[in-house]
Design an enzyme around this catalytic site. Structure first.
Site, PDB file in Angstrom:
ATOM      1  N   HIS A 119      -1.956 -17.727  -7.872  1.00  0.00           N
ATOM      2  CA  HIS A 119      -0.636 -17.916  -8.476  1.00  0.00           C
ATOM      3  C   HIS A 119       0.068 -19.130  -7.880  1.00  0.00           C
ATOM      4  CE1 HIS A 119       0.002 -13.579 -10.145  1.00  0.00           C
ATOM      5  NE2 HIS A 119      -1.158 -14.102 -10.482  1.00  0.00           N
ATOM      6  N   TYR A 130      10.316 -10.786  -9.772  1.00  0.00           N
ATOM      7  CA  TYR A 130      11.217 -10.039  -8.888  1.00  0.00           C
ATOM      8  C   TYR A 130      12.557  -9.940  -9.610  1.00  0.00           C
ATOM      9  CZ  TYR A 130       8.035 -10.714  -4.886  1.00  0.00           C
ATOM     10  OH  TYR A 130       6.969 -10.689  -4.028  1.00  0.00           O
ATOM     11  N   PRO A 165       8.279  -4.430   2.041  1.00  0.00           N
ATOM     12  CA  PRO A 165       7.255  -5.166   1.288  1.00  0.00           C
ATOM     13  C   PRO A 165       7.779  -6.296   0.396  1.00  0.00           C
ATOM     14  CG  PRO A 165       7.567  -2.965   0.367  1.00  0.00           C
ATOM     15  CD  PRO A 165       8.390  -3.026   1.606  1.00  0.00           C
ATOM     16  N   LYS A 186       4.526  -9.560   3.300  1.00  0.00           N
ATOM     17  CA  LYS A 186       4.104 -10.172   4.560  1.00  0.00           C
ATOM     18  C   LYS A 186       3.235  -9.279   5.462  1.00  0.00           C
ATOM     19  CE  LYS A 186       5.801 -14.240   4.269  1.00  0.00           C
ATOM     20  NZ  LYS A 186       4.942 -14.568   3.136  1.00  0.00           N
ATOM     21  N   TYR A 193       7.292 -17.821   1.499  1.00  0.00           N
ATOM     22  CA  TYR A 193       6.517 -16.906   0.663  1.00  0.00           C
ATOM     23  C   TYR A 193       5.017 -17.239   0.718  1.00  0.00           C
ATOM     24  CZ  TYR A 193       5.655 -13.731  -3.244  1.00  0.00           C
ATOM     25  OH  TYR A 193       5.204 -12.691  -4.021  1.00  0.00           O
TER      26      TYR A 193
HETATM   27  P1  FAD Z   1      -3.289  -0.311   8.627  1.00  0.00           P
HETATM   28  O1  FAD Z   1      -3.686  -0.929   7.321  1.00  0.00           O
HETATM   29  O2  FAD Z   1      -2.336   0.821   8.609  1.00  0.00           O
HETATM   30  O3  FAD Z   1      -4.624   0.105   9.364  1.00  0.00           O
HETATM   31  C1  FAD Z   1      -4.635   0.961  10.486  1.00  0.00           C
HETATM   32  C2  FAD Z   1      -5.931   1.750  10.500  1.00  0.00           C
HETATM   33  O4  FAD Z   1      -5.960   2.566  11.666  1.00  0.00           O
HETATM   34  C3  FAD Z   1      -6.041   2.687   9.313  1.00  0.00           C
HETATM   35  O5  FAD Z   1      -7.297   2.534   8.696  1.00  0.00           O
HETATM   36  C4  FAD Z   1      -5.852   4.072   9.920  1.00  0.00           C
HETATM   37  O6  FAD Z   1      -6.571   5.073   9.205  1.00  0.00           O
HETATM   38  C5  FAD Z   1      -6.414   3.855  11.321  1.00  0.00           C
HETATM   39  N1  FAD Z   1      -5.887   4.786  12.321  1.00  0.00           N
HETATM   40  C6  FAD Z   1      -4.650   5.322  12.424  1.00  0.00           C
HETATM   41  N2  FAD Z   1      -4.579   6.132  13.491  1.00  0.00           N
HETATM   42  C7  FAD Z   1      -5.790   6.106  14.086  1.00  0.00           C
HETATM   43  C8  FAD Z   1      -6.344   6.752  15.237  1.00  0.00           C
HETATM   44  N3  FAD Z   1      -5.619   7.578  15.975  1.00  0.00           N
HETATM   45  N4  FAD Z   1      -7.627   6.502  15.548  1.00  0.00           N
HETATM   46  C9  FAD Z   1      -8.373   5.655  14.794  1.00  0.00           C
HETATM   47  N5  FAD Z   1      -7.920   5.030  13.682  1.00  0.00           N
HETATM   48  C10 FAD Z   1      -6.639   5.254  13.356  1.00  0.00           C
HETATM   49  N6  FAD Z   1       1.430  -6.589   2.893  1.00  0.00           N
HETATM   50  C11 FAD Z   1       1.165  -7.834   2.422  1.00  0.00           C
HETATM   51  O7  FAD Z   1       0.824  -8.726   3.210  1.00  0.00           O
HETATM   52  N7  FAD Z   1       1.263  -8.150   1.089  1.00  0.00           N
HETATM   53  C12 FAD Z   1       1.660  -7.228   0.165  1.00  0.00           C
HETATM   54  O8  FAD Z   1       1.679  -7.521  -1.039  1.00  0.00           O
HETATM   55  C13 FAD Z   1       1.994  -5.907   0.649  1.00  0.00           C
HETATM   56  N8  FAD Z   1       2.398  -4.958  -0.212  1.00  0.00           N
HETATM   57  C14 FAD Z   1       2.575  -3.687   0.248  1.00  0.00           C
HETATM   58  C15 FAD Z   1       2.973  -2.726  -0.671  1.00  0.00           C
HETATM   59  C16 FAD Z   1       3.176  -1.434  -0.227  1.00  0.00           C
HETATM   60  C17 FAD Z   1       3.638  -0.393  -1.236  1.00  0.00           C
HETATM   61  C18 FAD Z   1       2.933  -1.069   1.141  1.00  0.00           C
HETATM   62  C19 FAD Z   1       3.081   0.358   1.628  1.00  0.00           C
HETATM   63  C20 FAD Z   1       2.536  -2.015   2.052  1.00  0.00           C
HETATM   64  C21 FAD Z   1       2.378  -3.330   1.633  1.00  0.00           C
HETATM   65  N9  FAD Z   1       2.000  -4.333   2.521  1.00  0.00           N
HETATM   66  C22 FAD Z   1       1.820  -5.607   2.052  1.00  0.00           C
HETATM   67  C23 FAD Z   1       1.808  -4.017   3.944  1.00  0.00           C
HETATM   68  C24 FAD Z   1       0.326  -3.863   4.359  1.00  0.00           C
HETATM   69  O9  FAD Z   1      -0.330  -2.929   3.528  1.00  0.00           O
HETATM   70  C25 FAD Z   1       0.223  -3.463   5.845  1.00  0.00           C
HETATM   71  O10 FAD Z   1       1.079  -4.297   6.587  1.00  0.00           O
HETATM   72  C26 FAD Z   1      -1.206  -3.569   6.370  1.00  0.00           C
HETATM   73  O11 FAD Z   1      -1.980  -2.481   5.911  1.00  0.00           O
HETATM   74  C27 FAD Z   1      -1.254  -3.589   7.914  1.00  0.00           C
HETATM   75  O12 FAD Z   1      -2.582  -3.601   8.350  1.00  0.00           O
HETATM   76  P2  FAD Z   1      -2.988  -2.948   9.750  1.00  0.00           P
HETATM   77  O13 FAD Z   1      -4.459  -3.171   9.885  1.00  0.00           O
HETATM   78  O14 FAD Z   1      -2.085  -3.430  10.805  1.00  0.00           O
HETATM   79  O15 FAD Z   1      -2.665  -1.405   9.595  1.00  0.00           O
HETATM   80  C1  PHB Z   2       1.697  -6.185  -4.642  1.00  0.00           C
HETATM   81  O1  PHB Z   2       0.999  -6.854  -5.455  1.00  0.00           O
HETATM   82  O2  PHB Z   2       1.433  -5.013  -4.358  1.00  0.00           O
HETATM   83  C2  PHB Z   2       2.901  -6.805  -4.042  1.00  0.00           C
HETATM   84  C3  PHB Z   2       3.186  -8.131  -4.321  1.00  0.00           C
HETATM   85  C4  PHB Z   2       4.325  -8.707  -3.787  1.00  0.00           C
HETATM   86  C5  PHB Z   2       5.167  -7.955  -2.990  1.00  0.00           C
HETATM   87  C6  PHB Z   2       4.864  -6.641  -2.687  1.00  0.00           C
HETATM   88  C7  PHB Z   2       3.730  -6.052  -3.223  1.00  0.00           C
HETATM   89  O3  PHB Z   2       6.303  -8.515  -2.510  1.00  0.00           O
END
Ligand code: FAD
Ligand code: PHB
Length: 412
Positions: free
Chosen positions: A93, A222, A314, A318, A406
């Protein structure tokens, strides 16, 4: 089924009669984006790691989360050899639309950031690619670990204890990477008084759906509306991902499919030739919104990354990108240590990554504040928000600020 490959299993000694002990360089808790990218980068540097995940492979490969990748995240995945499917399937995009008062205003990333783009590729697809690369290389990734706990990270002999398939195991390592998300065990294992928490909780959440409907617009929309925020995004050319601002304590059962479409139609309404594409909803859920940072992001021989140390609302997309940015620095710091014996980068890990974390916090908070209704009775806030949107969509300086944050600030 637990997957354990290429582990160097040392027979248990008297002190741990029932526990199998294993040794590696970096013990990684969590196979989310942070843990898996870290393990991948370490492997490329010739550093051994073991990833311990509490969920099953199927669960983490199907978990619906983020969808938008910054250009730096995409470059890293491609440059390190795990971006082939992304290059074939992802959607690139060149801008987004901000919509208010029934009119859309395009923020042109190409023009404002010297050609930078963002990419739509679902988080679970990134996870599938990283899991496949790790298992194909025969590297250790343990699923369905229970009773995971971290020990001795303030001393010389850190370890991670867990059970897998009913058997107690202990992984001894030089360092522990806490990549276990916001609800993980690593951050709470740090002694009281060491960490300072910074937090803001918002009075709303996002109701998110996946629908079998082609995206209504080629780029993300948005929308600010008096009834609340709405976001139109996508997963593929056939699947839309749509979000609605809802009260923080909303029950998903209160939202029938008809109510969701009706609310989306109202909030995204625009003059001219606009039509919202609708289709069968096949996934829906509500997520709360918070801003959270813990400082420092390290203690002794344990280092935190991603959601284990910080959460962003979200609206700025980021979270995943920040997780990748953290472990990029962490991998560099481990590489420096194993190559030279120096701990200078490791010592400065928190200081370095927190600068980017706070900039992402600021941007996510700002986008959230500009686009959501905080208090539906507050006419002053409404006028102020419209004025801000008007400014952001008419001043090149303001549009550039939005665009460069962004698409992702420079790595260094
Ligand atoms: P997580 O993905 O939470 O991974 C942690 C892992 O640790 C998991 O697999 C979990 O099962 C495991 N775990 C937990 N506890 C334990 C334990 N005790 N022992 C072993 N394993 C364990 N971010 C973006 O950059 N762009 C977006 O568009 C975006 N949109 C989003 C939309 C929504 C609706 C949501 C909810 C989030 C969004 N995010 C977005 C945020 C993004 O999904 C998270 O920031 C990202 O998953 C963080 O990654 P992580 O590896 O730090 O944590
Ligand atoms: C998504 O595609 O899930 C998404 C995109 C942009 C955002 C949040 C979520 O700001």
């Amino acid at each position: 089924m637990p997957v354990v490959s290429k582990l160097r299993v040392v027979p248990a000694h008297i002190a741990q009669r029932e526990r199998q002990t294993v040794r590696t360089q970096i013990g990684i808790v969590g196979a989310g984006p942070a843990g898996l990218v870290l393990a991948h980068l370490l492997h490329l540097q010739g550093i051994e790691s073991v990833v311990i995940e509490s969920r099953s492979r199927k669960y983490i490969e199907e978990r619906i989360r983020a969808g938008l990748l910054e250009h730096g995240t995409v470059d890293l995945l491609i440059e390190t050899g795990v971006g082939k499917r992304l290059q074939r399937e992802a959607l690139t995009h060149h801008g987004i639309e901000l919509r208010f008062n029934r009119r859309g205003h395009r923020i042109d990333f190409n023009d404002l950031t010297g050609g930078k783009t963002v990419t739509i590729y679902a988080q679970q697809e990134v996870i599938k690619d990283l899991v496949a690369a790790r298992l194909e290389a025969g590297l250790p990734l343990i699923f369905e670990a229970s009773d995971v706990s971290v020990h001795n990270f303030d001393g010389a002999n850190p370890s991670i204890r867990f059970r897998v398939a009913g058997k107690a195991q202990e992984l001894h390592c030089d360092y522990i990477a806490g990549c276990d998300g916001f609800h993980g065990i690593c951050r709470p294992s740090i002694p009281a008084g060491v960490l300072t928490e910074f937090e803001r909780i918002y009075p709303f959440g996002w109701l998110g759906i996946l629908a079998q409907a082609p995206p209504s617009s080629p780029e993300l929309v948005y929308t600010y509306h008096e009834r609340g925020f709405a976001l139109l995004t996508m997963r593929t050319t056939e699947v839309s991902r749509l979000y609605l601002q809802v009260p923080y304590d909303e029950e998903i059962d209160a939202w029938s499919d008809d109510r969701i479409w009706s609310e989306l139609r109202t909030r995204t309404a625009a003059d001219g030739n606009w039509k919202l594409n609708e289709g069968a909803i096949f996934q829906k859920g509500i997520t709360g919104m918070r801003s959270y940072v813990v400082e420092p992001m390290q203690y002794g021989k344990m280092f935190l990354a991603g959601d284990a140390a910080h959460i962003v609302p979200p609206t700025g997309a980021k979270g995943l990108n920040l997780a990748v940015a953290d472990v990029r620095i962490m991998a560099q710091a481990f590489a420096e240590f194993y190559k030279t014996g120096k701990t200078e980068l490791l010592d400065r890990y928190s200081e370095i990554v927190l600068r980017r974390v706070w900039k992402a916090q600021r941007f996510s908070w700002w986008m959230t504040s500009m686009l959501h209704r905080f208090d539906t009775d507050n006419a002053f806030d409404e006028r102020r928000q419209i004025a801000e949107l008007d400014y952001v969509t008419s001043s090149r300086a303001a549009m550039t600020t939005l665009a460069e944050n962004y698409v992702g600030l420079p790595w260094d």
